[in-house]
Design an enzyme around this catalytic site. Structure first.
Site, PDB file in Angstrom:
ATOM      1  N   HIS A   1     127.894  10.134  72.693  1.00  8.51           N
ATOM      2  CA  HIS A   1     126.355   9.238  71.867  1.00  8.51           C
ATOM      3  C   HIS A   1     126.720   8.343  71.408  1.00  8.51           C
ATOM      4  CE1 HIS A   1     124.935  13.315  70.741  1.00  8.51           C
ATOM      5  NE2 HIS A   1     125.979  14.058  70.696  1.00  8.51           N
TER       6      HIS A   1
ATOM      7  N   GLU B   1     124.614   6.284  71.401  1.00  9.29           N
ATOM      8  CA  GLU B   1     123.425   5.864  70.206  1.00  9.29           C
ATOM      9  C   GLU B   1     123.926   5.854  68.596  1.00  9.29           C
ATOM     10  OE1 GLU B   1     122.673  10.115  70.019  1.00  9.29           O
ATOM     11  OE2 GLU B   1     124.011   8.265  71.802  1.00  9.29           O
TER      12      GLU B   1
ATOM     13  N   SER C   1     105.378   1.640  52.034  1.00 11.97           N
ATOM     14  CA  SER C   1     104.072   1.499  51.253  1.00 11.97           C
ATOM     15  C   SER C   1     103.755  -0.484  51.156  1.00 11.97           C
ATOM     16  CB  SER C   1     103.764   1.979  49.686  1.00 11.97           C
ATOM     17  OG  SER C   1     104.323   1.850  48.991  1.00 11.97           O
ATOM     18  N   SER C   2     104.404  -1.098  50.127  1.00 12.47           N
ATOM     19  CA  SER C   2     104.109  -2.349  50.089  1.00 12.47           C
ATOM     20  C   SER C   2     103.789  -3.035  51.775  1.00 12.47           C
ATOM     21  CB  SER C   2     104.969  -3.287  49.635  1.00 12.47           C
ATOM     22  OG  SER C   2     104.996  -2.781  48.365  1.00 12.47           O
TER      23      SER C   2
ATOM     24  N   GLY D   1     121.284  18.276  72.588  1.00 15.29           N
ATOM     25  CA  GLY D   1     120.389  19.094  71.915  1.00 15.29           C
ATOM     26  C   GLY D   1     122.094  20.852  71.248  1.00 15.29           C
TER      27      GLY D   1
ATOM     28  N   SER E   1     103.866   2.450  46.296  1.00 20.63           N
ATOM     29  CA  SER E   1     104.739   3.164  45.669  1.00 20.63           C
ATOM     30  C   SER E   1     105.748   1.772  44.867  1.00 20.63           C
ATOM     31  CB  SER E   1     105.793   4.042  46.040  1.00 20.63           C
ATOM     32  OG  SER E   1     106.726   2.856  47.427  1.00 20.63           O
ATOM     33  N   GLY E   2     105.713   0.717  45.088  1.00 23.88           N
ATOM     34  CA  GLY E   2     105.945  -0.244  44.964  1.00 23.88           C
ATOM     35  C   GLY E   2     107.137  -0.540  45.888  1.00 23.88           C
ATOM     36  N   GLY E   3     108.063   0.584  47.155  1.00 21.27           N
ATOM     37  CA  GLY E   3     108.502  -0.263  47.699  1.00 21.27           C
ATOM     38  C   GLY E   3     108.146  -0.695  48.907  1.00 21.27           C
ATOM     39  N   VAL E   4     109.163  -1.228  50.180  1.00 22.74           N
ATOM     40  CA  VAL E   4     108.860  -1.395  51.035  1.00 22.74           C
ATOM     41  C   VAL E   4     108.116  -1.600  51.959  1.00 22.74           C
ATOM     42  CG1 VAL E   4     110.496  -0.824  52.431  1.00 22.74           C
ATOM     43  CG2 VAL E   4     109.544  -3.034  52.840  1.00 22.74           C
TER      44      VAL E   4
END
Length: 511
Positions: free
Chosen positions: A165, A167, A224-225, A52, A219-222
């Protein structure tokens, strides 16, 4: 069983959760000030205190709630988290004589966190403060040339700290270090796509109930599909998917979306709202205003459509972790995350009088996890592996005011670039690629005539997590071919540039 990550404001906090999940361990992020009772609800086997921007010696430095450090659990402090552990145990933390930022080689390392790790260890540093005196019971287990106290541990109390870091991808062996911490905690490694799907379906069914109807924006993207397939499994015919054509899509995209989703059995309704969106965006140049207007108009379009389709109580969205992070909404709605970078239409532009209850099953997931879910649910690869496309569409790839003329120009430029990446076999090697229409006009020469036309910018990046990204090293010959094609086929463009900026300091999109 889980690992609980207490977030003290680092932009990399969510990457810690992602790495643990990649290792098969369930992890959850809570505000740094989360109560003992809230933490206990997650049945933790280990705690991580994130990095942080604060200094532990500041008057109002953030700290865990009373009793948290008294839990008999292994604790890993990362950057600020390590400094806090040392400070609370009686050690000293002071402003470093030399700020360390970027890659650094550990000159030595050992101890439980580094068990089994061999050879060179490159760590990603980002700190101004350093531990200058160890508290009782701790020992130094790693150092760099500029930071003598780079990692500490107290094996008796199972408390560990790293000043770097682990990660981020810039610490190549950081994943092994995090795996060692999981072994110390004894966390089960059963977090996978099958587990996620089962939990998400159960969560949706619990939220929606036996009769709730769900409206989903496609939207047609991964994202929302995949969400459409997941919701169809969870609520069946009570799902209606609505595709809002806001006029800001890429060339031929509406037809592609309809052709891709309807054969999958998705109940898809297409709404032509181009006139409404472009009307509201007329004269608007500020990128934040664009996003908020588009977010608002999305909801308005949904509301108009529900009046025709019937009553819907729930609105589903494919909001992901990075959307929440960059909008500084905080995973828990408490603004505990990173500073605001940009508002996402899913998060930052929703009106208070929404009229729906939100269903956001992917809110705690990263893009790669969604792709794995998509594979499990049977989504075809040409959709599953498609590059991300922002909800505001080309509106945030046109710098300045949006007009139909500029949209037409950018659609043609974008189509040439993306088609070229596929033609040359470079598309799958990029995580995201896009074209930007800048407001810059410059003098050029075409044939024997002087031109004064727009400059187009091309951008392609590679990334594992979309939290950080490197610019894609596309071949010079390919870039030369794209420049020639764009200038020759799109007469409104006479200059093409390629963006070679990473994230950070830039974002992937230009707005």
């Amino acid at each position: 069983m889980s690992v609980v990550i207490l977030d003290f404001g680092s932009q990399f906090t969510r990457l810690i959760a992602r790495r643990f999940r990649e290792l098969g361990a369930y992890s959850v992020i809570l505000p740094g000030s989360a109560s003992l009772e809230r933490i206990a609800q997650e049945n933790p086997q280990g705690l991580v205190l994130s990095g942080g921007p604060s200094s532990v010696y500041d008057e109002h430095a953030p700290k865990p709630a009373p009793g948290v450090l008294d839990l008999n659990l292994p604790i890993l402090g990362v950057c600020y988290g390590m400094q806090f552990l040392a400070h609370e145990a009686g050690g000293d933390v002071k402003r470093a004589g030399k700020r360390e930022y970027g890659k650094a080689d550990l000159t030595r390392y050992g101890g439980q966190l580094f068990a089994g790790i061999q050879g060179e260890f490159v760590a990603w540093m980002s700190h101004s403060d350093s531990v200058t005196r160890l508290p009782q019971g701790y020992e130094v287990v790693a150092a760099t040339e500029d930071t003598p106290v780079t990692a500490i541990e107290n094996s008796a109390t199972r408390r560990y700290g790293v000043q770097f870091h682990p990660e981020v991808v810039h610490t190549p062996k950081g994943g092994q270090l995090l795996a060692n911490f999981l072994d110390i905690c004894g966390v089960a490694r059963d977090w996978n796509a099958e587990h996620i799907v089962e939990e998400l379906i159960a969560d949706v069914q619990k939220q929606v109930g036996e009769s709730g109807k769900v409206l989903l924006g496609i939207s047609g993207g991964v994202d929302s599909s995949t969400l459409a397939l997941l919701l169809a499994k969870a609520v069946g015919e009570r799902l209606t998917a609505v595709f809002i054509d806001h006029g800001l899509l890429r060339l031929g995209e509406r037809e592609q979306v309809e052709a891709a989703l309807k054969p999958l059995g998705v109940n898809l309704v297409t709404v032509d709202a181009k006139a409404e969106f472009l009307g509201e965006l007329k004269g608007v140049s500020d990128p934040e205003q664009k996003r908020k207007i588009i977010g608002r108009e999305f909801i308005r379009a949904f509301e108009r459509e529900t009046a025709k389709l019937g009553d819907f109580e729930f609105l589903a969205q494919g909001t992901l972790y990075p959307d929440v992070i960059e909008s500084a909404g905080g995973l828990h709605g408490d603004k505990s995350g990173a500073a605001n970078i940009k508002s996402h239409h899913n998060v930052g532009g929703l009106p208070e009088d929404l009229g729906f209850k939100l269903v956001e099953p992917f809110r705690t997931l990263f893009k790669d996890e969604v792709r794995e879910i998509a594979r499990l649910l049977g989504l075809p690869d040409h959709i599953r592996m498609r590059h991300p496309f922002p909800g505001p569409g080309l509106a945030i790839r046109i710098l300045g005011e949006i007009t139909e003329e500029k949209l037409d120009i950018l659609k043609r430029v974008d189509d040439i670039f993306i088609s070229g990446l596929r033609e040359f076999g470079l598309y799958d090697g990029c995580s995201q690629a896009l074209a930007v229409l800048t407001p810059i006009q410059s003098v050029g020469v075409m044939g024997d005539e002087r031109t004064y036309s727009y400059t187009a910018a091309l951008r392609a990046v590679t990334t594992d997590d979309f939290m950080t990204a490197e610019w894609a090293r596309l071949p010079y010959e390919f870039l030369a071919t794209m420049s020639n094609r764009i200038v020759n086929q799109v007469h409104e463009i006479n200059r093409v540039v390629y963006d070679i900026t990473g994230k950070p300091p830039a974002t992937i999109e230009w707005e």
